[in-house]
Write an enzyme that holds these catalytic residues in place. Structure first.
Site, PDB file in Angstrom:
ATOM      1  N   GLY A 395       0.795  -1.220   0.000  1.00 33.55           N
ATOM      2  CA  GLY A 395       0.000   0.000   0.000  1.00 33.55           C
ATOM      3  C   GLY A 395       0.828   1.270   0.000  1.00 33.55           C
ATOM      4  N   SER A 396       0.276   2.316   0.590  1.00 30.06           N
ATOM      5  CA  SER A 396       0.785   3.684   0.432  1.00 30.06           C
ATOM      6  C   SER A 396       2.145   3.943   1.053  1.00 30.06           C
ATOM      7  CB  SER A 396      -0.223   4.665   1.016  1.00 30.06           C
ATOM      8  OG  SER A 396      -1.457   4.574   0.320  1.00 30.06           O
ATOM      9  N   VAL A 397       2.702   3.017   1.821  1.00 29.14           N
ATOM     10  CA  VAL A 397       4.026   3.259   2.399  1.00 29.14           C
ATOM     11  C   VAL A 397       5.076   3.462   1.310  1.00 29.14           C
ATOM     12  CG1 VAL A 397       3.650   2.107   4.610  1.00 29.14           C
ATOM     13  CG2 VAL A 397       4.372   0.758   2.624  1.00 29.14           C
ATOM     14  N   VAL A 398       4.824   2.964   0.089  1.00 30.89           N
ATOM     15  CA  VAL A 398       5.830   3.088  -0.975  1.00 30.89           C
ATOM     16  C   VAL A 398       5.781   4.446  -1.663  1.00 30.89           C
ATOM     17  CG1 VAL A 398       5.571   0.602  -1.390  1.00 30.89           C
ATOM     18  CG2 VAL A 398       4.432   2.225  -2.913  1.00 30.89           C
ATOM     19  N   LYS A 399       4.848   5.291  -1.293  1.00 23.73           N
ATOM     20  CA  LYS A 399       4.691   6.572  -1.999  1.00 23.73           C
ATOM     21  C   LYS A 399       5.917   7.482  -1.849  1.00 23.73           C
ATOM     22  CE  LYS A 399      -0.359   6.512  -1.904  1.00 23.73           C
ATOM     23  NZ  LYS A 399      -1.602   7.000  -1.276  1.00 23.73           N
TER      24      LYS A 399
END
Length: 702
Positions: A395-399
């Protein structure tokens, strides 16, 4: 008259010739006897001493024995895994021993010891039963003729007959007393030993009485002795035993899949070796150097003397980067919070949770914790190794990596990074948007996009980056290398790449498909990849990735063994021979201004004022935290019934962070896969909060 006289004369000549021939024969015999006696006398006088020496001749053979394995210490010098010395009853097999001898020794030894933690198999019982010559004769006589003679009338070999007798006894299933069962186990151990090798007959739960009784009767038990064995012990708990790994038993010996490798390197078949994780990875150091003994045997094969030639050297000691006390706290926090998720019904379909702490400047792993949950039974077990061998869509942790790639490739700049916040409308697909309502923002800069975790921003950034052509609700066209462009960027931070941590079994993650069956690029999936909802990564990759952002751009190789040394004989000091040096695997080519955009975004995720901020519960934690939350859509998968169709939608909840926000000393990653979307809660934030507070409480003086 003349006739009769003539005949009489002839008879007289025959009688006189017989004694002469007898004398000649007797003379020859006497001469031969004299020669034989002379030869015997010659051999006795000339070669007598040589023959006597041959009769009394002894052979000398050098054999080797195992030494205790190396000890593993935590970062504070506490023993994580050591060796617990135990008394043992041993047996050294001579070259001339017979089955009858083994039978007698087994019966005699069973008078003094009991083996209750093992049970003899039917074949063991049959072997022991037939070792009695009376039983063997009786059973063999009962065998049908076909078991002893082949169809052509030829006798079968002794081995074939014995095999038939074994089958007969196994079917007969003789009932043994407890004492006879012990004797059968001893018989099996001794029979299976190699000539001149020393085995352990009993090395567990040996009582003082058993030692005393065996010691009193050693003269009646040829080959039996009293020695010392060792077993692995875990004085500071077993929470990371899955990382430490395990050692094979003497019974299982060398792993069959690597048998030839070990034999070529001087191992014996019944040696104990590391078979998983640290025990396996550092086997060559932990095994030590075997002791050697010279065994002298008489010409009849019996052992005359055993003398130690070399005492051997215990295995090397490993000093780990993990603090046992901190490890316990992290594991406890993970269990506590996960239990609350179960109690709330949020983890009904979850298969576990994982947490890892790392020094962002060196790559040293400070704590590695994991839980595995059987979704059918609900049973939860420790699984720290899931940190390196389990992959999840994060999910969004890679943004942070997506924004970093946009900056490094000059798609956006530190001063010009505002993009429209309009949803993506692909033909024939549901609208792609963020969690917050459409129209909440008209446009966002990079820092705010990270703070509110905007999926829309990342999709617009990806399209601009790869040069996509897009008309809302009509079409989208992306270059065929679009996946490669984004994945190369993620790989710079270690996402989708093995970290090369010093543990075997690490996986690189899972890449989703790039093209459909017609060879067309999956454009919608490129957009999903940009905000972390497509490829799968491991928890340790998240820790490496957030450490790279925390330390300013160096992707550090994670490691768990800090140094190697030798423990003194009194166990009070370790002499270091090797220290691990931090290894930079790659440096991110960004400017300080570009780095500041990402770090400010991570700061605002926790400390920002926007109502859509995702980690505000960590705002008051000291020291200050910077980080990023993540939520990814997934579906329930039943590993025990892989072909069963499930349409239960779940989410993977994640968090990455570091503290203090300036000059970070700790980086953490927390993953809670398979939660109920309606019960996401703040479980990852709770674990991260405990990890950071506990670490700095333990290191408050530093």
């Amino acid at each position: 008259m003349d006739y009769f006289r003539k005949n009489s004369g002839t008879g007289s000549n025959k009688q006189s010739s017989t004694p002469i021939r007898m004398r000649i024969i007797l003379g020859v015999i006497l001469i031969l006897f004299a020669m034989l006696i002379g030869q015997l006398a010659y051999l006795q006088l000339v070669y007598g001493s040589r023959f006597k020496a041959e009769v009394q001749r002894t052979d000398s053979t050098v054999i080797s024995n195992q030494v205790p394995r190396g000890v593993m210490y935590d970062a504070k010098g506490r023993i994580l895994v050591g060796n617990k010395a135990t008394n043992a009853i041993t047996y050294t097999k001579s070259a001339s021993i017979t089955t009858t001898d083994v039978y007698k020794i087994s019966n005699a030894l069973s008078n003094y010891i009991k083996i209750t933690d093992e049970k003899p198999t039917k074949q063991m019982i049959a072997d022991y039963y037939l070792a009695n010559s009376d039983n063997n004769t009786r059973i063999t006589a009962k065998l049908p003729r076909s078991a002893k003679v082949d169809p052509d009338g030829n006798k079968k070999t002794n081995g074939e007959v014995y095999k038939a007798a074994l089958a007969y006894v196994e079917k007969m299933d003789p009932k043994l007393t407890p004492k006879e069962k012990t004797a059968a186990l001893i018989f099996n151990k001794i029979s299976g030993a190699y000539t001149l090798s020393t085995i352990y007959v009993k090395n567990k739960n040996l009582t003082d009485k058993e030692i005393a009784q065996v010691g009193e009767h050693l003269s009646e038990l040829p080959g039996v002795g009293i020695g010392t064995d060792w077993q692995r012990s875990y004085p500071n708990g077993s929470s990371i035993q899955s990382i430490i790994g395990s050692v094979s038993t003497e019974k299982s010996g060398l792993p069959s899949d690597n048998l030839q490798y070990y034999l070529r390197n001087g191992y014996s078949r019944n040696d104990r070796v590391g078979i998983s994780y640290l025990e396996e990875e550092y086997e060559s150091l932990l095994k030590g150097t075997k002791s050697t003994s010279r065994v002298t045997t008489k010409s009849n094969g019996n052992i005359q003397q055993t003398k130690t030639v070399y005492d051997g050297q215990a295995g090397a000691s490993l000093m780990l980067t993990i603090d046992a006390q901190y490890q316990k706290k992290v594991q406890a926090a993970l269990k506590r919070v996960y239990s609350s998720a179960e109690a709330a019904g949020a983890a009904r379909y979850s298969n576990g949770a994982y947490a890892v702490a790392m020094n962002p400047k060196t790559g040293a792993l400070l704590a590695v914790a994991g839980l595995n949950r059987n979704t059918n039974t609900g049973k939860v077990t420790d699984n720290a190794l899931g940190v390196i061998n389990q992959s999840f869509v994060m999910g969004s942790v890679v943004k942070g990596a997506t924004v970093s790639g946009g900056l490094i490739n000059h798609v956006i700049t530190p001063t010009n990074n505002t993009l429209p916040d309009t949803p993506i409308y692909l033909p024939g697909s549901p609208v792609k948007k963020s969690v917050y309502p459409v129209g909440t923002f008209s446009a966002l800069d990079a820092e705010t996009a990270l703070e509110v975790s905007s999926n829309i921003y990342m999709m617009h950034l990806a399209m601009k980056w790869v040069g996509a052509k897009y008309v809302p609700k009509q079409y989208i066209h992306m270059p065929d290398d679009s996946f490669n462009v984004l994945r190369r960027n993620f790989a710079m931070f270690g996402l989708g790449q093995k970290t090369d941590v010093d543990l075997p079994g690490e996986v690189s993650g899972i890449e989703g498909k790039s093209f459909n069956s017609k060879g067309n690029i999956l454009s919608g999936s490129v957009l999903d990849l940009a905000y972390g909802n497509y490829d799968a990564y491991t928890p340790i990759q998240l820790a490496q990735y957030v450490s790279t952002i925390a330390n300013g751009g160096n992707r550090m190789q994670p490691y768990i063994v800090q140094s190697v040394g030798r423990t003194s004989k009194d166990g009070k000091k370790v002499y270091i021979s090797y220290n691990k040096k931090p290894n930079v695997q790659q440096s991110i080519p960004w400017t300080s201004a570009e780095l500041n955009v990402v770090q400010q975004g991570f700061w605002r995720v926790v400390h920002g004022t926007n109502g859509w901020g995702t980690a505000h519960p960590l705002k008051n934690v000291k020291p200050s935290i910077s980080g990023k939350t993540g939520t990814a859509q997934t579906f329930y998968y039943d590993a025990e019934h892989p072909n069963r169709k499930h349409n239960i939608e779940l989410i993977n909840a994640t968090f990455i962070g570091y503290a203090p926000s300036k000059n970070p000393k700790l980086a953490v990653a927390v993953v809670f896969p398979g939660l109920d979307p309606d019960g996401e809660g703040t479980y990852t934030l709770q674990v991260a909060k405990a990890m950071i507070k506990d670490y700095f409480a333990l290191h408050s003086t530093k």
